[in-house]
Design an enzyme around this catalytic site. Structure first.
Site, PDB file in Angstrom:
ATOM      1  N   CYS A 138     -24.249 -23.481  -3.839  1.00 36.72           N
ATOM      2  CA  CYS A 138     -23.239 -22.851  -2.835  1.00 36.72           C
ATOM      3  C   CYS A 138     -22.848 -21.656  -3.968  1.00 36.72           C
ATOM      4  O   CYS A 138     -22.283 -21.827  -4.813  1.00 36.72           O
ATOM      5  CB  CYS A 138     -22.203 -24.137  -2.813  1.00 36.72           C
ATOM      6  SG  CYS A 138     -20.692 -23.067  -2.175  1.00 36.72           S
ATOM      7  N   CYS A 156     -19.063 -21.430  -4.517  1.00 44.16           N
ATOM      8  CA  CYS A 156     -18.887 -22.313  -5.469  1.00 44.16           C
ATOM      9  C   CYS A 156     -18.999 -21.710  -6.851  1.00 44.16           C
ATOM     10  O   CYS A 156     -18.392 -21.917  -7.717  1.00 44.16           O
ATOM     11  CB  CYS A 156     -19.642 -23.732  -5.408  1.00 44.16           C
ATOM     12  SG  CYS A 156     -19.284 -24.551  -3.962  1.00 44.16           S
TER      13      CYS A 156
END
Length: 124
Positions: free
Chosen positions: A48, A51
């Site tokens: 991600c 993230c």
């Protein structure tokens, strides 16, 4: 001289009952449930990009907090039962836990100042 206690007689940490409804995860229990300071749970994944972008910001803010809270990273692919339990529907997803209660929740990337406020503002 003291008599040694056989290892089998020493209760294991996993024998401590978890709070009702909590997933049976000793690591989570030790890091979050038993924590004496607020815990910022960062739900994310290695694949991600937001993230990965948030991670250094979180660590910077944690360093500035001088122990007023701690960060626990939860990879949603490695511990999907935790993301299910906490109803995480998107990542990055942050939850601030204090005294056994979820006090703040956020989904998405945050700037440094936003994250400082999220983690350190007094709990109302």
């Amino acid at each position: 001289e003291p008599v040694p206690v056989p290892i089998a007689a020493i209760p294991l940490a996993k024998d401590i009952p978890l709070p009702p409804g909590m997933p049976d995860d000793q690591w989570f229990y030790d890091e979050v449930v038993k924590s004496e300071v607020p815990v910022l749970i960062d739900f994310g994944a290695t694949w991600c990009p937001p993230c990965r972008a948030l991670k250094p910001i979180i660590h910077e803010v944690e360093g500035q907090a001088n122990g007023r809270f701690k960060v626990v990273m939860v990879d949603v692919d490695q511990r999907p039962y935790l993301s299910d339990h906490f109803q995480v529907t998107g990542i990055p997803h942050l939850k601030l836990i204090h005294q056994g209660q979820i006090v703040r929740t956020s989904t998405g990337l945050m700037e440094r100042d936003e994250l400082l406020k999220f983690a350190l503002d007094p709990v109302k």
